[in-house]
Design a protein around this motif. Structure first.
Motif, PDB file in Angstrom:
ATOM      1  N   TYR A 156     -38.950  46.863   4.369  1.00 57.95           N
ATOM      2  CA  TYR A 156     -39.507  47.259   3.077  1.00 57.95           C
ATOM      3  C   TYR A 156     -38.445  47.766   2.106  1.00 57.95           C
ATOM      4  CZ  TYR A 156     -43.879  46.756   5.611  1.00 57.95           C
ATOM      5  OH  TYR A 156     -44.912  46.259   6.356  1.00 57.95           O
ATOM      6  N   THR A 158     -35.434  46.513   2.000  1.00 59.74           N
ATOM      7  CA  THR A 158     -34.803  45.278   1.519  1.00 59.74           C
ATOM      8  C   THR A 158     -35.680  44.609   0.467  1.00 59.74           C
ATOM      9  OG1 THR A 158     -33.739  44.944   3.669  1.00 59.74           O
ATOM     10  CG2 THR A 158     -33.867  43.039   2.207  1.00 59.74           C
ATOM     11  N   GLU A 159     -36.985  44.539   0.732  1.00 55.47           N
ATOM     12  CA  GLU A 159     -37.899  43.959  -0.258  1.00 55.47           C
ATOM     13  C   GLU A 159     -37.838  44.730  -1.573  1.00 55.47           C
ATOM     14  OE1 GLU A 159     -41.811  43.876   1.414  1.00 55.47           O
ATOM     15  OE2 GLU A 159     -41.510  41.915   2.333  1.00 55.47           O
ATOM     16  N   ARG A 231     -35.961  36.590  -3.774  1.00 58.11           N
ATOM     17  CA  ARG A 231     -37.076  37.488  -4.086  1.00 58.11           C
ATOM     18  C   ARG A 231     -38.394  36.744  -4.123  1.00 58.11           C
ATOM     19  NH1 ARG A 231     -39.504  39.308  -9.639  1.00 58.11           N
ATOM     20  NH2 ARG A 231     -39.843  37.079  -9.432  1.00 58.11           N
ATOM     21  N   THR A 235     -39.903  37.444  -0.492  1.00 64.28           N
ATOM     22  CA  THR A 235     -40.749  38.637  -0.568  1.00 64.28           C
ATOM     23  C   THR A 235     -42.056  38.412  -1.313  1.00 64.28           C
ATOM     24  OG1 THR A 235     -39.770  39.483  -2.622  1.00 64.28           O
ATOM     25  CG2 THR A 235     -38.669  40.047  -0.567  1.00 64.28           C
ATOM     26  N   HIS A 236     -42.071  37.564  -2.308  1.00 65.28           N
ATOM     27  CA  HIS A 236     -43.294  37.342  -3.078  1.00 65.28           C
ATOM     28  C   HIS A 236     -44.377  36.687  -2.230  1.00 65.28           C
ATOM     29  CE1 HIS A 236     -43.674  38.775  -6.993  1.00 65.28           C
ATOM     30  NE2 HIS A 236     -42.992  37.875  -7.674  1.00 65.28           N
ATOM     31  N   SER A 239     -43.773  37.706   4.396  1.00 65.40           N
ATOM     32  CA  SER A 239     -43.337  39.016   4.870  1.00 65.40           C
ATOM     33  C   SER A 239     -41.850  38.979   5.183  1.00 65.40           C
ATOM     34  CB  SER A 239     -44.128  39.413   6.119  1.00 65.40           C
ATOM     35  OG  SER A 239     -43.989  38.409   7.116  1.00 65.40           O
ATOM     36  N   LEU A 240     -41.041  38.821   4.147  1.00 66.31           N
ATOM     37  CA  LEU A 240     -39.583  38.763   4.256  1.00 66.31           C
ATOM     38  C   LEU A 240     -39.144  37.657   5.211  1.00 66.31           C
ATOM     39  CD1 LEU A 240     -37.535  40.433   2.729  1.00 66.31           C
ATOM     40  CD2 LEU A 240     -37.165  41.791   4.737  1.00 66.31           C
TER      41      LEU A 240
END
Length: 297
Positions: A156, A158-159, A231, A235-236, A239-240
């Motif tokens: 989280y 990193t996100e 990104r 992440t969008h 889940s990474l």
């Protein structure tokens, strides 16, 4: 350390009234706590007013309706502070008042976003260091198969870092509006929207500044494109995906187990990627601000 404020104690707002006759009801409707200071300063329970322009002053009960905001020195970054001090001092001093307030707000937002990126970068570094230390305490090795733990702090942070970097870029371009009248809400198409706007709307008197800003954008497009794609795709919409936490190889005998540091989808060690991106972002802000400063001289 918590202390209860008695009904008959002086009200902490400084009015001089008893707590029950002043702010008790307001405090009841809010969640609050009280602490006992290690060193209690001399209390101030009054303020001064003047009705003749400061020639004479009258003492009045209660404190001024004011609150001072402050930041702890350990939370500040010397590079960030120097950048925005220079930008504020040099740009705002030469601008008309109607443009000054808008640019002041934009610069403040840029500073805020840089600190948001830095916050998640530092949080990630702490989380990674703490995880490395935990492996050295009563570690039970996997055998037969490798393993990787989905560590929420690493994921989280990193996100959040990726989102805040993109947000920082979006906020940066808003500084173009008070100086050039260019209204952009995002960095846009990895910077192509900025380039087109500068080519089509830049006044002739600042043509050289526009051209230098375009060069800055082009020089930074490669890493910005990679970041935006990461990104959006990483992440969008997942889940990474592609982000690996510590990968533990299966135990093969001997005294050691090989554990790989967290990596980004491009295979780069995550902490190295975050560090490199932070420095690139700060450099982009510095280059951008330098060109904007020159446009106002």
């Amino acid at each position: 350390m918590k202390a209860k404020i008695g009904r008959n104690d002086p009200c902490p707002c400084g009015s001089g009234k008893k707590f029950k006759n002043c702010c008790l009801e307001r405090f009841r409707s809010e969640r609050y706590f009280a602490v006992r200071p290690a060193v209690a300063p001399e209390p101030i329970d009054h303020h001064l007013t003047s009705s003749n322009g400061g020639k004479t002053w009258q003492k009045r009960p209660g404190l001024l309706a004011a609150r001072i905001g402050y930041e702890l020195p350990e939370n500040l970054d010397s590079d960030v502070e120097q950048l925005f001090k220079e930008a504020t001092d040099r740009m705002l001093s030469s601008m008309p008042s109607d443009m000054r307030s808008k640019l002041t707000e934009d610069l403040s937002n840029c500073r805020h976003k840089l600190y948001a990126v830095r916050y998640h970068f530092r949080n990630y570094a702490v989380a990674e260091q703490e995880k490395v230390k935990s492996f050295g305490k009563d570690y039970s090795a996997w055998t037969g198969v490798g393993a990787t733990e989905s560590d929420p702090r690493l994921i989280y942070e990193t996100e959040a870092f990726l989102f805040q970097v993109k947000s920082s870029l979006d906020v940066l371009v808003k500084c173009l509006e008070p100086l050039f009248g260019i209204r952009l809400t995002t960095f846009g198409n990895e910077g192509e929207d900025i380039i087109k706007a500068l080519q089509n709307n830049c006044p002739k008197v600042t043509k050289s500044t526009c051209e230098s800003l375009i060069r800055v954008v082009r020089e930074n497009q490669a890493w910005v494109r990679e970041l935006v794609n990461m990104r959006d795709q990483v992440t969008h919409y997942s889940s990474l995906k592609g982000f690996n936490c510590f990968i533990e190889e299966p135990y093969r005998g001997g005294d050691h187990v090989v554990i790989h540091y967290p990596t980004m989808p491009n295979g780069q060690r995550a902490s190295d990627y975050l560090d490199l991106t932070w420095n690139r972002l700060l450099s982009l802000h510095e280059q951008f601000m330098l060109k904007l400063i020159r446009s106002t001289q």
